[in-house]
Write a protein that holds these residues in place. Structure first.
Motif, PDB file in Angstrom:
ATOM      1  N   ARG A  96       0.831  -1.206   0.000  1.00  0.00           N
ATOM      2  CA  ARG A  96       0.000   0.000   0.000  1.00  0.00           C
ATOM      3  C   ARG A  96       0.867   1.260   0.000  1.00  0.00           C
ATOM      4  O   ARG A  96       0.561   2.234  -0.676  1.00  0.00           O
ATOM      5  N   ILE A  97       1.956   1.219   0.753  1.00  0.00           N
ATOM      6  CA  ILE A  97       2.867   2.364   0.776  1.00  0.00           C
ATOM      7  C   ILE A  97       3.430   2.608  -0.628  1.00  0.00           C
ATOM      8  O   ILE A  97       3.485   3.744  -1.105  1.00  0.00           O
ATOM      9  N   GLU A  99       2.085   1.785  -3.442  1.00  0.00           N
ATOM     10  CA  GLU A  99       0.988   2.282  -4.266  1.00  0.00           C
ATOM     11  C   GLU A  99       0.766   3.778  -4.035  1.00  0.00           C
ATOM     12  O   GLU A  99       0.615   4.553  -4.981  1.00  0.00           O
ATOM     13  N   LEU A 100       0.754   4.153  -2.777  1.00  0.00           N
ATOM     14  CA  LEU A 100       0.550   5.561  -2.440  1.00  0.00           C
ATOM     15  C   LEU A 100       1.716   6.413  -2.940  1.00  0.00           C
ATOM     16  O   LEU A 100       1.526   7.549  -3.375  1.00  0.00           O
ATOM     17  N   GLN A 101       2.902   5.858  -2.860  1.00  0.00           N
ATOM     18  CA  GLN A 101       4.077   6.588  -3.340  1.00  0.00           C
ATOM     19  C   GLN A 101       3.932   6.876  -4.830  1.00  0.00           C
ATOM     20  O   GLN A 101       4.224   7.970  -5.297  1.00  0.00           O
ATOM     21  N   ASN A 102       3.438   5.889  -5.537  1.00  0.00           N
ATOM     22  CA  ASN A 102       3.206   6.054  -6.974  1.00  0.00           C
ATOM     23  C   ASN A 102       2.161   7.145  -7.232  1.00  0.00           C
ATOM     24  O   ASN A 102       2.327   8.000  -8.094  1.00  0.00           O
ATOM     25  N   CYS A 103       1.094   7.125  -6.438  1.00  0.00           N
ATOM     26  CA  CYS A 103       0.057   8.154  -6.580  1.00  0.00           C
ATOM     27  C   CYS A 103       0.635   9.529  -6.278  1.00  0.00           C
ATOM     28  O   CYS A 103       0.299  10.526  -6.932  1.00  0.00           O
ATOM     29  N   LEU A 104       1.491   9.568  -5.291  1.00  0.00           N
ATOM     30  CA  LEU A 104       2.126  10.831  -4.900  1.00  0.00           C
ATOM     31  C   LEU A 104       2.907  11.396  -6.083  1.00  0.00           C
ATOM     32  O   LEU A 104       2.845  12.602  -6.370  1.00  0.00           O
ATOM     33  N   ILE A 106       2.354  10.892  -9.220  1.00  0.00           N
ATOM     34  CA  ILE A 106       1.417  11.361 -10.232  1.00  0.00           C
ATOM     35  C   ILE A 106       0.830  12.713  -9.828  1.00  0.00           C
ATOM     36  O   ILE A 106       0.708  13.620 -10.640  1.00  0.00           O
ATOM     37  N   LEU A 107       0.497  12.838  -8.545  1.00  0.00           N
ATOM     38  CA  LEU A 107      -0.032  14.112  -8.048  1.00  0.00           C
ATOM     39  C   LEU A 107       1.007  15.214  -8.235  1.00  0.00           C
ATOM     40  O   LEU A 107       0.685  16.320  -8.684  1.00  0.00           O
ATOM     41  N   ASP A 108       2.244  14.909  -7.905  1.00  0.00           N
ATOM     42  CA  ASP A 108       3.316  15.899  -8.061  1.00  0.00           C
ATOM     43  C   ASP A 108       3.428  16.348  -9.512  1.00  0.00           C
ATOM     44  O   ASP A 108       3.575  17.532  -9.802  1.00  0.00           O
TER      45      ASP A 108
END
Lengths: 133, 133
Positions: A96-97, A99-104, A106-108
């Motif tokens: 999950r971490i 996955e969230l890092q990947n989302c982060l 993309i957000l950046d």
DNA sequence: AGTTGACCTGGAGCGCACTCCAGGTCGTAC
DNA sequence: GTACGACCTGGAGTGCGCTCCAGGTCAACT
């Protein structure tokens, strides 16, 4: 020391309703009662509640928490199974971490493009949504 | 290129039902239809779905995704607000990662103690649950 | 012409994790 | 002695994000 349900709620960060709910669904042992029949939580109870809230934060479903909880009453014989649950959960948290890092990232990336739009640096026909969307 | 709903589901990783659901709640624009009235998704549609699934993975509630989605139709004037939503979400993702990291440490600590029990190294009266619970 | 399978619609149902409520009992403060 | 607030119980209700269903249309294949 023993604590009223209100105090236990304050210390655990759970609501009073949630404490009673966890008891009903057998996530926690029924705490002792005082002379008037009111719940009296011990430090041990609070410790277990603290660990439960950590498990909950990891996204562990209540079903599995119940399984873990019930295994505690089966003594050392259940240690292997309990450990397996934690190891399993450890993996899912690590995933999950990631996955969230990947989302982060993309957000950046998106935020960066909004920044560029703000600075009116984007002279092409590209739109912000066109980047990843 | 255009895609049937089944193909769009396959490519986006969402279910067919979820695609129709997202349309109903205005997370996505109604896609074009073919001569028979069946949905025909474009690459753009899929791009937007891809970004939506990323937002969903971050834990953004559908309400906020809807807000973001609706702002897209308000053109450049809404860019500031859209960026703010993303920046906000970025923060919440970062916070969540930190929280999970902390949980990971606790899990590691517990697992380590189960390891010690297995190796029968624990000669004291301490129990595994006694550590954090 | 008939069957199949993918798609359509509106609406109901579900699982999760709480959260709230009505109606009642205590113990303390005034 | 009564008012108050904290607590009790069993059970109903909530919000979220889907997921499923009945009943129907349509195009293609046999």
């Amino acid at each position: 020391m023993s604590y009223s349900i209100a105090e236990a709620a304050r210390r655990s960060g759970l609501s009073i309703d949630t404490l009673r709910y966890y008891e009903r669904i057998k996530l926690v042992e029924p705490p002792a009662r005082d002379a008037a029949g009111r719940r009296a939580y011990t430090d041990d109870d609070l410790g277990w509640l603290g660990f439960l809230t950590k498990l909950r934060l990891t996204g562990m479903p209540i079903k599995r928490m119940r399984e873990y909880a019930s295994l505690r009453h089966h003594g050392a014989a259940s240690a292997g199974r309990r450990k397996a649950i934690l190891v399993d959960q450890r993996q899912s948290v690590a995933d999950r971490i990631a996955e969230l890092q990947n989302c982060l990232d993309i957000l950046d990336y998106k935020i960066d493009h909004y920044d560029q739009v703000e600075r009116k640096v984007l002279g092409t026909g590209a739109t912000v949504e066109g980047i990843s969307a």
